[in-house]
Design a protein around this motif. Sequence first.
Motif, PDB file in Angstrom:
ATOM      1  N   GLY A  97      36.490 -61.423  59.304  1.00  0.00           N
ATOM      2  CA  GLY A  97      36.674 -62.454  60.312  1.00  0.00           C
ATOM      3  C   GLY A  97      35.441 -63.298  60.565  1.00  0.00           C
ATOM      4  O   GLY A  97      35.447 -64.148  61.462  1.00  0.00           O
ATOM      5  N   PRO A 332      53.170 -64.118  66.421  1.00  0.00           N
ATOM      6  CA  PRO A 332      52.662 -64.165  65.036  1.00  0.00           C
ATOM      7  C   PRO A 332      51.160 -64.384  64.960  1.00  0.00           C
ATOM      8  O   PRO A 332      50.473 -63.771  64.126  1.00  0.00           O
ATOM      9  N   THR A 333      50.626 -65.240  65.834  1.00  0.00           N
ATOM     10  CA  THR A 333      49.188 -65.495  65.844  1.00  0.00           C
ATOM     11  C   THR A 333      48.417 -64.254  66.276  1.00  0.00           C
ATOM     12  O   THR A 333      47.367 -63.926  65.710  1.00  0.00           O
ATOM     13  N   LEU A 335      49.356 -61.133  65.946  1.00  0.00           N
ATOM     14  CA  LEU A 335      49.417 -60.159  64.847  1.00  0.00           C
ATOM     15  C   LEU A 335      48.448 -60.537  63.733  1.00  0.00           C
ATOM     16  O   LEU A 335      47.842 -59.659  63.098  1.00  0.00           O
ATOM     17  N   GLU A 336      48.296 -61.825  63.494  1.00  0.00           N
ATOM     18  CA  GLU A 336      47.325 -62.270  62.496  1.00  0.00           C
ATOM     19  C   GLU A 336      45.904 -61.915  62.933  1.00  0.00           C
ATOM     20  O   GLU A 336      45.076 -61.485  62.106  1.00  0.00           O
ATOM     21  N   MET A 337      45.612 -62.070  64.212  1.00  0.00           N
ATOM     22  CA  MET A 337      44.292 -61.715  64.727  1.00  0.00           C
ATOM     23  C   MET A 337      44.068 -60.208  64.651  1.00  0.00           C
ATOM     24  O   MET A 337      42.964 -59.751  64.321  1.00  0.00           O
ATOM     25  N   ASN A 339      45.403 -58.175  62.472  1.00  0.00           N
ATOM     26  CA  ASN A 339      45.206 -57.874  61.053  1.00  0.00           C
ATOM     27  C   ASN A 339      43.789 -58.206  60.597  1.00  0.00           C
ATOM     28  O   ASN A 339      43.229 -57.548  59.712  1.00  0.00           O
ATOM     29  N   GLU A 340      43.183 -59.219  61.210  1.00  0.00           N
ATOM     30  CA  GLU A 340      41.842 -59.652  60.824  1.00  0.00           C
ATOM     31  C   GLU A 340      40.753 -58.785  61.444  1.00  0.00           C
ATOM     32  O   GLU A 340      39.724 -58.502  60.809  1.00  0.00           O
ATOM     33  N   TRP A 342      41.174 -55.586  63.219  1.00  0.00           N
ATOM     34  CA  TRP A 342      41.525 -54.236  63.650  1.00  0.00           C
ATOM     35  C   TRP A 342      40.479 -53.197  63.246  1.00  0.00           C
ATOM     36  O   TRP A 342      40.432 -52.101  63.822  1.00  0.00           O
ATOM     37  N   TYR A 355      40.416 -67.057  69.494  1.00  0.00           N
ATOM     38  CA  TYR A 355      41.780 -67.570  69.386  1.00  0.00           C
ATOM     39  C   TYR A 355      41.805 -69.027  68.923  1.00  0.00           C
ATOM     40  O   TYR A 355      42.719 -69.441  68.196  1.00  0.00           O
ATOM     41  N   PHE A 358      42.271 -69.477  65.344  1.00  0.00           N
ATOM     42  CA  PHE A 358      43.560 -69.040  64.810  1.00  0.00           C
ATOM     43  C   PHE A 358      44.727 -69.859  65.370  1.00  0.00           C
ATOM     44  O   PHE A 358      45.839 -69.749  64.865  1.00  0.00           O
ATOM     45  N   PRO A 360      47.576 -72.154  65.967  1.00  0.00           N
ATOM     46  CA  PRO A 360      48.313 -73.063  65.082  1.00  0.00           C
ATOM     47  C   PRO A 360      48.521 -74.425  65.738  1.00  0.00           C
ATOM     48  O   PRO A 360      48.474 -74.552  66.969  1.00  0.00           O
TER      49      PRO A 360
END
Length: 468
Positions: A97, A332-333, A335-337, A339-340, A342, A355, A358, A360
């Motif tokens: 990240g 979705p955003t 969850l993307e954060m 994943n990046e 964790w 944020y 990330f 959108p």
Amino acid sequence: MKFALFDWSNSDDRRFALLISFLVLVFLTGGGSRNDVQSLAILQPLAFIFAAAGLIVAGKQQLKRLGLPLTLLAVLAAIVLLQLIPLPPTIWHMLPGREPIIASGELLGLDNVWRPISLSPASTWSSLFFLAIPLAAMILFAIQSRLHQRRLIGFFIGIALASSILAILQLSSPEGSVFYLYRVTNDGAAVGLFANRNHHAMYLACAILMAFWYAASLDKADKHMAIKGVFAAVSLMVFLPMIFVIGSRAGLLLGFVCIVLGFYFILRSELFGKSRFLSWMPDSKFGVAIPIALLLGFSLMAIATQMTDNATALDRLIGQNSIDELRISLLPTLLEMVNEFWVIGAGFGSFELVYKSFEPQSLLSTKYLNMAHNDLVQLIVEAGLAGILLIVIFAIWLITKSIDIAKSSTPKRPSRQLMSLLLILIWGIASLFDYPMRVPSLAAFFAILCCMVAMNRSSDHRLSRKDY
């Protein structure tokens, strides 16, 4: 014997006065979640002073009784400190990240700069100072006698009453009036001692359950039973309509859950008859007061629903507003954060800044998002694997405590530990769609609930119910 809250010749009463003074300060100055709330400049330094005063008085055994909650808070503080330690570039560039910052640093010739794990060190420092508030609450709670620990429930109910009165003054005054304690707030709404109406409603929902427990725990032999009974009944009459006036969907749903749990406490108490078939009938004059208070409360609730001119909870429950749509679109955003970040985390307090990288294009608007509206997800984003471990350990501790409390529960005496455990679970549900743990006053409240669960319940039986 006089009915008094404090006896200044008693050292236990002086310690209780110290705790009450701190909590009054917290609820007056710590009702907002933003880092730029000016009152935090007063609250956070004083929290360290109160914590130090508690440590001077506290004994080793008193602190040891707090068990896992105090340990987890210390571990959390250690994690925050680790996130502030500068790392050499070779290690920092390996962290997930950080790619956009690395690229920007290379363009500016800053690729060899030592940087901490946190992507927003100033916000992480603020998070560290924030921890002084629950720490002081825990330490000051630990030095209280069992009698005063139980009396604290009445204080929290009183805070909810004061917040409700302030909310009425807010509704009767124009937007931006002096009755609103915070500059960034829900103008025109009944926010009470808080900056956000959802947080006010969540606290009132908890106060409903505390008022039921307070009523169910009264002793018929207590000569102050009438005063305490009226206090509980009036509290319920105020809280029920106020939740509707606030217009919070979360508060309404949590309030309904607390009412159901409250009836469970009342029906199992000694206020009602011992006959299995007639257990629903009151066995004392005060037993009649609670149903009457509830009926009056529901009547006032209906009147308040019709008279209030702002968006009511019923309207919000049926319809869907922009905040609800944002929470759904945000998943979705988030969850993307997750994943990046964790593994190592982005740093406590850094969510608002991270944020933005990330966010959108479809979610761009004139409004900003300073919290994830999901405390558990935000903890994982900011703390990474360490945050996940903290959640798992705390969940296991709650399960083991739940088993212990269930084994030691008595039919006619509602447990303070059981009520605190239920409130923690309710707080956990609220944290799935909001951020109550980011509010200083609610964090202090949650910390004390954890301490109540951690305390050995067997010692409570040495107290008469008239002692609180």
